[in-house]
Design a protein around this motif. Sequence first.
Motif, PDB file in Angstrom:
ATOM      1  N   TRP A 164       0.820  -1.082   0.074  1.00  0.00           N
ATOM      2  CA  TRP A 164       0.074   0.006  -0.034  1.00  0.00           C
ATOM      3  C   TRP A 164       0.948   1.244   0.016  1.00  0.00           C
ATOM      4  O   TRP A 164       0.249   2.263  -0.575  1.00  0.00           O
ATOM      5  CB  TRP A 164      -0.818   0.161   1.231  1.00  0.00           C
ATOM      6  N   VAL A 168       0.016   4.529  -2.052  1.00  0.00           N
ATOM      7  CA  VAL A 168      -0.803   5.908  -1.427  1.00  0.00           C
ATOM      8  C   VAL A 168      -0.022   7.099  -1.402  1.00  0.00           C
ATOM      9  O   VAL A 168      -0.576   8.070  -1.744  1.00  0.00           O
ATOM     10  CB  VAL A 168      -0.966   5.461   0.262  1.00  0.00           C
ATOM     11  N   PHE A 177      -6.634   4.268   2.016  1.00  0.00           N
ATOM     12  CA  PHE A 177      -5.979   3.353   3.169  1.00  0.00           C
ATOM     13  C   PHE A 177      -7.250   3.758   4.366  1.00  0.00           C
ATOM     14  O   PHE A 177      -6.772   2.842   5.312  1.00  0.00           O
ATOM     15  CB  PHE A 177      -4.895   4.062   3.650  1.00  0.00           C
ATOM     16  N   GLY A 182      -7.533  -1.542   3.104  1.00  0.00           N
ATOM     17  CA  GLY A 182      -6.233  -1.036   3.639  1.00  0.00           C
ATOM     18  C   GLY A 182      -6.139  -0.912   5.144  1.00  0.00           C
ATOM     19  O   GLY A 182      -5.268  -1.374   5.779  1.00  0.00           O
TER      20      GLY A 182
END
Length: 340
Positions: A164, A168, A177, A182
């Motif tokens: 992630w 991100v 997220f 997430g």
Amino acid sequence: MSTTIQTHRADGGSPGLPGRRTRARGFGPSGMAWLVWRQHRTAFLLLLAAAAVATAGLAWLAQDASSAVAAAEEANPSPGATAALDAAYQRLELLGLALAGLPVIIGMFIGAPLFAGDLETGTAKFVGVQSYGRWSWVATKLGMAAVFAGAAALSTGIAMKALWTPLVNHMAVNADFTSAGGFDTTGPVAVALAVLGVLIGAAAGLLTRRTLPAMVVTLVALLAVKTVWSQMRMMFATTVTKTTGGGRFGEGESPKVSDNALEVDTSYVTGDGSLRGWGTCTNAEDRPACLRRDGVVGWSKEYLPFSHMDAMQWAATGALAGLILLTAGVLVYAARRALR
């Protein structure tokens, strides 16, 4: 004068205790832990194997995502680099949704059969006659299941966080997220949800005393928990607000936020600090004049930086700890009823 003679049985039994077998000492668990391991080792090993494969796959995809982001951030990115980055975001969403179901799988296939199988076959009746006692049996089963579930969630969670993070940081709007994919699959939240899955499944098994009904009850209960939880995540967020003033409320004068932050709300702000929805004066012929008459002097933008996610997760884990304790209380009650 008397002499005590101790004999050893050929079948490995302890002297003076006919028919009672003892396990040779060596490496690995012993006592009640060994019995629980022998009974549930297939499920535990399958869980660890699946977690290991998932962790390795996520770690490889994390490297691929980092490379895709680096290529897309070059001065003149190629069309292939853009396509690779788009594919990485699509995979991220699908993998997040899939891994968000881990607590449900753990609850159904690890937690639910933990006690239901013994109660259904009647073998739980023999626990009371063992030297370790019923509560030692309950605690050992729960403890070992929770450890294996937590280890699986921790392993996949670390790899998922690595996947992630670069995506991100490049563009958070494409990698939310705060979503289940997430937020629930990484950090301490992932471990807490896995342990909660074990406890809910175990409690369902003690209440229903049959494996299949326990799995169904566990599925329904965990889906209900995840539905409610999805409405609560943002309660733990600490957002940041940026404003403009001095009559700067044009379309291009809205405050800018970093790429790795999620916009929560965008509004107009008046001279007294109150907010107006961004749709204010939409139908007015002269919108700027209408906004000024309403006292609008600038923009207000609320957002959540990615750097706040760790604190947000720990706060959420505290709430989950309360739910875990509540579930543990239900489990103790169910155990008293089922094993009396």
